[in-house]
Design a protein around this motif. Structure first.
Motif, PDB file in Angstrom:
ATOM      1  N   THR A  18     -31.657  32.931  25.880  1.00 43.49           N
ATOM      2  CA  THR A  18     -30.545  32.298  26.583  1.00 43.49           C
ATOM      3  C   THR A  18     -29.442  33.201  26.638  1.00 43.49           C
ATOM      4  O   THR A  18     -29.021  34.033  25.865  1.00 43.49           O
ATOM      5  CB  THR A  18     -29.981  31.262  25.808  1.00 43.49           C
ATOM      6  OG1 THR A  18     -31.213  30.314  25.136  1.00 43.49           O
ATOM      7  CG2 THR A  18     -28.954  30.254  26.397  1.00 43.49           C
ATOM      8  N   SER A  19     -28.912  33.107  28.015  1.00 43.48           N
ATOM      9  CA  SER A  19     -27.878  33.901  28.409  1.00 43.48           C
ATOM     10  C   SER A  19     -26.473  33.134  28.216  1.00 43.48           C
ATOM     11  O   SER A  19     -25.689  33.641  27.727  1.00 43.48           O
ATOM     12  CB  SER A  19     -28.014  34.617  29.870  1.00 43.48           C
ATOM     13  OG  SER A  19     -26.735  35.071  30.056  1.00 43.48           O
ATOM     14  N   GLU A  20     -26.700  31.868  28.774  1.00 41.84           N
ATOM     15  CA  GLU A  20     -25.422  30.771  28.581  1.00 41.84           C
ATOM     16  C   GLU A  20     -25.881  29.561  28.813  1.00 41.84           C
ATOM     17  O   GLU A  20     -26.962  29.446  29.388  1.00 41.84           O
ATOM     18  CB  GLU A  20     -24.260  31.258  29.639  1.00 41.84           C
ATOM     19  CG  GLU A  20     -24.695  31.040  31.187  1.00 41.84           C
ATOM     20  CD  GLU A  20     -24.891  29.745  31.677  1.00 41.84           C
ATOM     21  OE1 GLU A  20     -23.899  28.917  31.088  1.00 41.84           O
ATOM     22  OE2 GLU A  20     -25.580  29.540  32.644  1.00 41.84           O
ATOM     23  N   ILE A  33     -32.737  29.086  35.881  1.00 37.52           N
ATOM     24  CA  ILE A  33     -31.674  28.108  35.694  1.00 37.52           C
ATOM     25  C   ILE A  33     -32.360  26.853  35.162  1.00 37.52           C
ATOM     26  O   ILE A  33     -33.460  26.371  35.653  1.00 37.52           O
ATOM     27  CB  ILE A  33     -30.941  27.580  37.152  1.00 37.52           C
ATOM     28  CG1 ILE A  33     -30.575  28.877  37.626  1.00 37.52           C
ATOM     29  CG2 ILE A  33     -29.817  26.771  36.644  1.00 37.52           C
ATOM     30  CD1 ILE A  33     -29.591  29.957  36.767  1.00 37.52           C
ATOM     31  N   GLY A  44     -27.912  25.774  31.828  1.00 39.80           N
ATOM     32  CA  GLY A  44     -27.889  26.935  31.492  1.00 39.80           C
ATOM     33  C   GLY A  44     -28.714  28.051  32.327  1.00 39.80           C
ATOM     34  O   GLY A  44     -29.257  27.756  33.146  1.00 39.80           O
ATOM     35  N   THR A  45     -28.674  29.313  31.746  1.00 43.11           N
ATOM     36  CA  THR A  45     -29.299  30.466  32.278  1.00 43.11           C
ATOM     37  C   THR A  45     -30.124  31.201  31.318  1.00 43.11           C
ATOM     38  O   THR A  45     -29.673  31.523  30.129  1.00 43.11           O
ATOM     39  CB  THR A  45     -28.348  31.390  32.842  1.00 43.11           C
ATOM     40  OG1 THR A  45     -27.422  30.920  33.652  1.00 43.11           O
ATOM     41  CG2 THR A  45     -28.816  32.806  33.516  1.00 43.11           C
TER      42      THR A  45
END
Lengths: 142, 142, 142, 142
Positions: free
Chosen positions: C82-84, C113, C134-135
Motif C-alpha cells: 500500500t502506498s496511500e 488504483i 488508494g494506491t
C-alpha cells in the motif's frame, strides 16, 4: 546538493506552456531541489460565488508546485504526472496573492510523495489556506 | 423525493456567479436530489503543457458538481464549503468534453460525504478520468 | 477472464501469514479477478472505547481486501504494498460481522488504483460503514 | 496555554478503555495542547506477511494520536470521531518501537483538521514511516 541549470530550464519551459498557469496569472517564485514555490494574484476569472479564489485555483497552484518539486528529483528526461492528491481547505482564499510551497516528502524511482502548503498573503501577513499531500509519477520517454 | 424549484434556482444562481465556472466554460447538465452533473468543453485556457486539460480543470468541475449535489440535501438557506477532497487521476483529460457526476454518499447535518466521477467524452465513448471523494460543510446564516 | 489457481493459492498463503488478520479473526470470503472480499466477526480485542470496532479494524480489513484485489491483476511473482489510502468512516462499526469488498479501479504496471467498501452486517441487513480509495504498488523480486 | 488536568484524565481513561490500543500494546508518551504522542513496541500479533508492522497498526496508532490531539481542543464534555483520514506509507514499519505524533492543524467547532506523523525508532534512529491528514468531529452529549 545544487540543482542543474537544465532542470531549472526544463521547469520554466514546462510552466510557460501551461495555459492554465497563465489563466491563473501564476508565476514561479523559486526553484530548489525538492522545493518549488508558485504565486498567483487571485485573478477575477478564478473566483467562486462569494468573491474568494475558487478551490480549483488553490488546488491547481498547489498541485503544480508539488509536481515541479517532484520533477527536481526525477531524471532529466522525465515528465511528471499527478496520480492522486488530497487537499484540506483551511481558510478562505482571499488576499493580495496566494503562494503554494511544493515539497518532496519522499523521492522514489516509481513514485514521489509530495506535500504542498498554500498561503494567502496580505501585506506581511500569511494565512495557511490549504494543506495538500499527493503522489507524483515520473513519465519517461519510451 | 423531488427537489424543490427553490433549490434548483439557488444552485443555478450560485453557479452563474462563479467566475471560475465561466472560465472553464462549464454548464449544468442536470440537477437531482443528491446528484448534480456539470460539463466543460475543455477550453484552451485550462490546458496543461501537453495539451490535455489541467488537473485543476478536472478537480474544479468535480468539486463543484459534488458541492452542488451536497447543497441539494442541505437546508434551503445553507451555503456549501469544501472541507477536503481527494482526487485520483485515472486517464488523460482529453476529448470533446468532460462531465463531472457529483453524488452524495452520506448526508448529515454537520457534514456531507460526497463522491465525484469525471468522464472524458468523445462521440459516444466515455472514459473515466477521475475519482474523487470529499467532505462538504453546510454554512448557515447567523 | 478467470483467475489462475496459482494466484488464488498465493493470496491464501499470504493471508495465512498475516498475524494481524488472525488477530482480527479475518477470513477470505471470495477471490475473483480484481475483486477480493474479507470478513471479520468484530473481536473484542479490536474495539474502541465505546464498544464499536476500532477504525484500525475497518481500515485493516479494507486495506487488505484492496491489496489482494490488486494482487490478482499483478504478475504472479509480484508482492503488493500500500502506498496511500484514504478512508471515510460513514457509520459505526457494529454488527455480527464486517465485510470488506476490495476492487481494482484501474490496473497498471507501476501502480494499481483500488477502492474498498466496508459493510457491517447484522442478520440480512448491510450498512455501508466505510469508503476507501488508494494506491497499491507491485514489488517484484530483483 | 496549559491543558486542564480533567482533559488529561479524560484522554487517559478513554485510552485505557480501547481494547485495540491494548492489542497494539500502545502507550501514551505525552499529552499537550493540540499534540499527543503514542508508542507501540510492534507486537507480533500486529504484523503482516513479511514480518513488518501491518498498515492497520500504523494507521491505528496515528489515528488515535490525532484523535486525542483533537480532543484537547474540544469542549471537556466532547467525544471525538474520525470522519476521514488519509495515510501515506513512506517506509516499512520495522524497529524497536513506533511513535505516532498527532497534531491539530486547524481547530474548529464543527471539525478539527489533524496531522499525524508516524516514526519507526531503532536505538536513536528515527525513520518517518507514515504521513497522515484527517478530519475529526466532536460528538457532544444531547
Amino acid at each position: 546538493m545544487g540543482l542543474s541549470p537544465e532542470i531549472v530550464e526544463k521547469i520554466k519551459n514546462s510552466f510557460a506552456r501551461q495555459a492554465m498557469m497563465a489563466t491563473m496569472q501564476a508565476a514561479i517564485a523559486s526553484i530548489g531541489r525538492g522545493a518549488v514555490d508558485l504565486t498567483s494574484p487571485l485573478p477575477d476569472s478564478c473566483k467562486q460565488q462569494h468573491g474568494f479564489g475558487h478551490a480549483a485555483l488553490t488546488f491547481g497552484l498547489g498541485d503544480s508546485a508539488a509536481g515541479y518539486a517532484a520533477l527536481t528529483v526525477m531524471p532529466p528526461e522525465a515528465e511528471v504526472l499527478t496520480s492522486e492528491m488530497k487537499i484540506h481547505l483551511l481558510a478562505p482564499c482571499a488576499g493580495d496573492q496566494i503562494k503554494a510551497r511544493g515539497r518532496v516528502i519522499k523521492p522514489g524511482k516509481r513514485l514521489v510523495i509530495v506535500q504542498s502548503d498554500v498561503f494567502a498573503i496580505t501585506g506581511d501577513k500569511e494565512t495557511h489556506i490549504a494543506l495538500m499531500t499527493g503522489t507524483m509519477v515520473p513519465v519517461l520517454p519510451k
